[in-house]
Design an enzyme around this catalytic site. Structure first.
Site, PDB file in Angstrom:
ATOM      1  N   ILE A  10      -0.688  18.463 -26.149  1.00 54.13           N
ATOM      2  CA  ILE A  10      -1.084  18.761 -27.526  1.00 54.13           C
ATOM      3  C   ILE A  10       0.134  19.047 -28.420  1.00 54.13           C
ATOM      4  O   ILE A  10       0.080  18.841 -29.628  1.00 54.13           O
ATOM      5  CB  ILE A  10      -2.112  19.918 -27.579  1.00 54.13           C
ATOM      6  N   VAL A  32      -1.356  26.277 -22.166  1.00 49.05           N
ATOM      7  CA  VAL A  32      -1.113  25.569 -23.420  1.00 49.05           C
ATOM      8  C   VAL A  32      -0.423  26.492 -24.437  1.00 49.05           C
ATOM      9  O   VAL A  32       0.404  26.038 -25.241  1.00 49.05           O
ATOM     10  CB  VAL A  32      -2.434  24.950 -23.950  1.00 49.05           C
ATOM     11  N   ASP A  33      -0.726  27.780 -24.391  1.00 43.92           N
ATOM     12  CA  ASP A  33      -0.105  28.770 -25.273  1.00 43.92           C
ATOM     13  C   ASP A  33       1.425  28.775 -25.078  1.00 43.92           C
ATOM     14  O   ASP A  33       2.193  28.658 -26.038  1.00 43.92           O
ATOM     15  CB  ASP A  33      -0.704  30.145 -24.922  1.00 43.92           C
ATOM     16  N   GLY A 122      -8.655  26.638 -18.431  1.00 47.33           N
ATOM     17  CA  GLY A 122      -7.506  26.832 -17.551  1.00 47.33           C
ATOM     18  C   GLY A 122      -7.599  28.194 -16.880  1.00 47.33           C
ATOM     19  O   GLY A 122      -8.502  28.457 -16.075  1.00 47.33           O
TER      20      GLY A 122
HETATM   21  P1  ADP Z   1      -7.287  29.393 -21.241  1.00 42.00           P
HETATM   22  O1  ADP Z   1      -6.650  30.722 -20.989  1.00 42.00           O
HETATM   23  O2  ADP Z   1      -8.045  29.343 -22.565  1.00 42.00           O
HETATM   24  O3  ADP Z   1      -8.073  28.905 -20.087  1.00 42.00           O
HETATM   25  P2  ADP Z   1      -5.058  27.574 -20.574  1.00 42.00           P
HETATM   26  O4  ADP Z   1      -3.848  27.313 -21.369  1.00 42.00           O
HETATM   27  O5  ADP Z   1      -4.908  28.190 -19.235  1.00 42.00           O
HETATM   28  O6  ADP Z   1      -6.032  28.427 -21.535  1.00 42.00           O
HETATM   29  O7  ADP Z   1      -5.854  26.225 -20.385  1.00 42.00           O
HETATM   30  C1  ADP Z   1      -6.611  25.598 -21.383  1.00 42.00           C
HETATM   31  C2  ADP Z   1      -6.522  24.091 -21.189  1.00 42.00           C
HETATM   32  O8  ADP Z   1      -5.279  23.640 -21.725  1.00 42.00           O
HETATM   33  C3  ADP Z   1      -6.555  23.641 -19.740  1.00 42.00           C
HETATM   34  O9  ADP Z   1      -7.512  22.602 -19.616  1.00 42.00           O
HETATM   35  C4  ADP Z   1      -5.144  23.113 -19.475  1.00 42.00           C
HETATM   36  O10 ADP Z   1      -5.148  22.018 -18.588  1.00 42.00           O
HETATM   37  C5  ADP Z   1      -4.746  22.661 -20.852  1.00 42.00           C
HETATM   38  N1  ADP Z   1      -3.307  22.532 -21.143  1.00 42.00           N
HETATM   39  C6  ADP Z   1      -2.247  23.121 -20.550  1.00 42.00           C
HETATM   40  N2  ADP Z   1      -1.082  22.717 -21.120  1.00 42.00           N
HETATM   41  C7  ADP Z   1      -1.424  21.850 -22.117  1.00 42.00           C
HETATM   42  C8  ADP Z   1      -0.702  21.075 -23.080  1.00 42.00           C
HETATM   43  N3  ADP Z   1       0.636  21.112 -23.144  1.00 42.00           N
HETATM   44  N4  ADP Z   1      -1.412  20.288 -23.940  1.00 42.00           N
HETATM   45  C9  ADP Z   1      -2.756  20.239 -23.895  1.00 42.00           C
HETATM   46  N5  ADP Z   1      -3.498  20.943 -23.023  1.00 42.00           N
HETATM   47  C10 ADP Z   1      -2.841  21.742 -22.140  1.00 42.00           C
END
Ligand code: ADP
Length: 171
Positions: A10, A32-33, A122
């Site tokens: 993203i 993703v954060d 995630g």
């Molecule tokens: P949450 O705590 O809301 O579960 P996460 O970041 O652990 O958040 O995961 C949310 C989703 O983001 C997961 O499906 C993960 O695979 C996805 N994700 C992780 N890195 C990226 C990225 N760079 N771009 C897009 N999606 C991502």
């Protein structure tokens, strides 16, 4: 609103806004954060700190907006997804609110395009199939005269396949 599906990262999207699956502290985390803060640089965290000082973080289901820093996206919309608790804590409704409140904030800032990650699927362990259904329904049901296109960005192939299935159904 046109709906698009891509598999990838993203942080590379060229939409007006990208959505971050943040946590209530707004101080950054993993997944993703972490990727968004790494790619966008310190300006995003600085803006998150200012919001924290003003309102003390962000509640589950709510959203806040900051600069996109060094990202191609002008804005990052930070929304806090629910942690999965076996469906006992209104998680489905809270997840829907994440999408709706992010779209409202995008409209308030005249965003023509927005990209969503798969919020809560995630670290927060929301079941992926149910999360995909909620996400697609929330975005399809949102009628906007400002936002022209919403993109679901799936990082993992399992989510990508689920979204493909969900989006091929009748609108
Ligand atoms: P949450 O705590 O809301 O579960 P996460 O970041 O652990 O958040 O995961 C949310 C989703 O983001 C997961 O499906 C993960 O695979 C996805 N994700 C992780 N890195 C990226 C990225 N760079 N771009 C897009 N999606 C991502």
């Amino acid at each position: 609103m046109k709906i698009k599906l891509v598999q990838g990262d993203i942080t590379k999207q060229e939409t007006t806004a990208i959505v971050n699956a943040a946590n209530s502290s707004l101080l950054g985390g993993g997944g993703v954060d972490g990727a968004i803060h790494r790619a966008g640089g310190p300006g995003i965290l600085e803006a998150c700190r200012a919001i924290r000082n003003r309102q003390g973080g962000c509640a589950v289901g709510e959203a806040v907006i900051t600069t996109g820093g060094r990202l191609k996206a002008r804005y990052v919309i930070h929304t806090v997804g629910p942690v999965w608790n076996h469906g006992r804590s209104h998680e489905a409704h809270k997840l829907e609110q994440c999408y709706v409140n992010s779209l409202r904030l995008a409209e308030d800032h005249q965003c023509k395009t927005i990209a969503f990650p798969n919020i809560s699927t995630g670290i927060y362990r929301f079941p992926k199939e149910q999360a995909a259904k909620i996400a697609v329904r929330a975005v399809r049901d949102f009628k906007s005269t400002i936002i022209e296109e919403a993109t679901f960005v799936c990082y993992d192939p399992e989510n990508y396949a689920l979204y493909q299935q969900e989006l091929s159904g009748t609108p």
